[in-house]
Design a protein around this motif. Sequence first.
Motif, mmCIF file in Angstrom:
data_model
loop_
_atom_site.group_PDB
_atom_site.id
_atom_site.type_symbol
_atom_site.label_atom_id
_atom_site.label_comp_id
_atom_site.label_asym_id
_atom_site.label_seq_id
_atom_site.Cartn_x
_atom_site.Cartn_y
_atom_site.Cartn_z
ATOM 1 N N ILE A 79 0.872 -1.142 -0.022
ATOM 2 C CA ILE A 79 0.199 0.246 -0.010
ATOM 3 C C ILE A 79 0.793 1.149 -0.079
ATOM 4 O O ILE A 79 0.655 2.278 -0.784
ATOM 5 N N THR A 134 2.450 2.324 -3.325
ATOM 6 C CA THR A 134 1.459 2.625 -4.295
ATOM 7 C C THR A 134 1.312 4.185 -4.181
ATOM 8 O O THR A 134 0.985 4.973 -4.894
ATOM 9 N N TRP A 135 1.730 4.655 -2.954
ATOM 10 C CA TRP A 135 1.853 6.076 -2.723
ATOM 11 C C TRP A 135 2.958 6.698 -3.022
ATOM 12 O O TRP A 135 3.078 7.965 -3.379
ATOM 13 N N SER A 143 2.704 5.842 -10.889
ATOM 14 C CA SER A 143 1.762 4.768 -11.713
ATOM 15 C C SER A 143 2.013 4.940 -13.336
ATOM 16 O O SER A 143 2.240 6.004 -13.758
ATOM 17 N N LYS A 175 -1.674 10.655 -11.154
ATOM 18 C CA LYS A 175 -2.148 10.117 -9.879
ATOM 19 C C LYS A 175 -2.259 10.941 -8.919
ATOM 20 O O LYS A 175 -1.075 11.463 -7.983
ATOM 21 N N HIS A 213 -4.772 5.905 -8.919
ATOM 22 C CA HIS A 213 -5.004 6.514 -7.713
ATOM 23 C C HIS A 213 -4.147 5.584 -6.675
ATOM 24 O O HIS A 213 -4.073 4.249 -6.961
ATOM 25 N N PRO A 214 -3.442 6.225 -5.507
ATOM 26 C CA PRO A 214 -2.919 5.316 -4.470
ATOM 27 C C PRO A 214 -3.928 4.584 -3.935
ATOM 28 O O PRO A 214 -4.995 4.867 -3.715
ATOM 29 N N VAL A 215 -3.597 3.366 -3.520
ATOM 30 C CA VAL A 215 -4.408 2.229 -2.692
ATOM 31 C C VAL A 215 -4.580 3.006 -1.291
ATOM 32 O O VAL A 215 -3.686 3.393 -0.639
ATOM 33 N N GLU A 221 -3.983 -2.736 -8.408
ATOM 34 C CA GLU A 221 -4.662 -1.610 -8.189
ATOM 35 C C GLU A 221 -3.846 -0.300 -8.260
ATOM 36 O O GLU A 221 -4.479 0.543 -8.857
ATOM 37 N N GLY A 222 -2.752 -0.388 -7.615
ATOM 38 C CA GLY A 222 -1.984 1.030 -7.475
ATOM 39 C C GLY A 222 -1.109 1.168 -9.020
ATOM 40 O O GLY A 222 -0.540 2.244 -8.947
#
Length: 482
Positions: free
Chosen positions: A46, A49-50, A54, A78, A96-98, A354-355
Amino acid sequence: MSLLPSGDTQGHPAPAELSAGASSHARRRWSLDPLLMMLAAMAVAIAMTWAIPSGLYQRASDKENAPVVAGSYRPLPKPISAAALIPHEAPKGVAHPVSPLALVTSIPQGLLKTAPIMIMVLMLGGMFGMLRTSGALDAGIRRLLAISGGRPVVLVPLLMLALSAGSTFLGMVTEYLLLIPVIVTLGRDMGRSTMFGFALVTLAAKVGYLASVTNPFALLIAQPIAGVPVFSGLWLRLSIWVLFLGIAMVVVLRTGRGAATPAPLDATRLAPRHLGILLVAGVTLGTMIYGSVALGWKEMELASVLIAAGAVMAAIARMAPARAVEVFVEGMHRMVLAAVLVGLGRSVDLILREGQILDTIIEAVTLHIQGMSPFAVAPILMGVEMLLTLLIPSTSAKAALSIPILVPIAATCGVSAQTTVLAFLLGNGLVNMFAPTSGMLLAYLATAQISYSGWFRYLLPLFALFTALSVSALLLAVATGY
């Protein structure tokens, strides 16, 4: 430090150590719980992903593991804001970040995605419960010890050769969950530690998968994408398998000596019912292999075979129906943790997908290796696959993502497509020996009741040796134009 581990290093304090007080308590306190490790891996995913931009490659089709199209990478906007803390659907073309809430929401999603595998693992536990309760397992092990004279130097090479051959030629890994409790019990009766039996099965399977001489699950995906004939380049992979398996045999033979008193040899022949139950177990394993390789059976079909085998074993053992159901359910209970770990491993993959950061990682690597010497590029490719294996344990998913991108880039540096495939196999196999994100490895550990930290300490010297030998194999491949 010796490169060949020895002694009982399974991660559990021996009885003589219990009086050590603080030392033993510290060892238990720092033992890594597999469920907590998976949650930690999810939290790291998680956070990535921030932190990582992406991007996306175009895929050849809409299938989940479809090959990417080389040169099609494009970054995705993102926005980082407080709104991303709440799970939401991003507009098309925007990443988008998760959300941190995915630490909870991705768990049922991962369990749902891997439900067929989890069901098969539970049925495996039920059948093994029947095998053990019937007494056939203990009787068979005693007979095997009597035939071999209780000599590990006879049993270890034969068992590891057979198991590793199944892995390297047929891609068998999941099926060996059934054998771990059997071999662990065999090891104890030989006066060895729990780690002895676990390492025998796990190293044999992992070395086989690392070399992948004709492993269809790896080669039928990687080699066509790379543009080389399927199963070509066999000679070098076969050489790697023979060398690595020989080293692994020596390591296992040195493991856990004197950890227990060997069971007395019993020359008594097997009772007819025990022989019948063991024959059912052997036929079941053979049916599963044939079904998965020749008939394309998936987890649901294999689970059905296990249920049927448990019922036949109960009939041969003359168990009352109520008792047979009770034994089967008790066996399932023993495998619940292993099944859940498989699902949590998929949760990590879902978070990273997802990320949409995996494609960015591959693109960043390709930009940095262009123009380098082929003798430097080949080991770097292996390192890239090792990193990806920590993030995506699935062999097919890594092949679909990395091979189409790395092959043309490596070719410009003088590294052949065949060598790139070899780097993929070696990197994948090395890290899958210890990857904390591998649900199947953690399921192995849970089945044998061995701590991850104990396995990691045991494996580390061997992993370092295998890594050095793998780099040497890649340099040889480059030098010979493999």
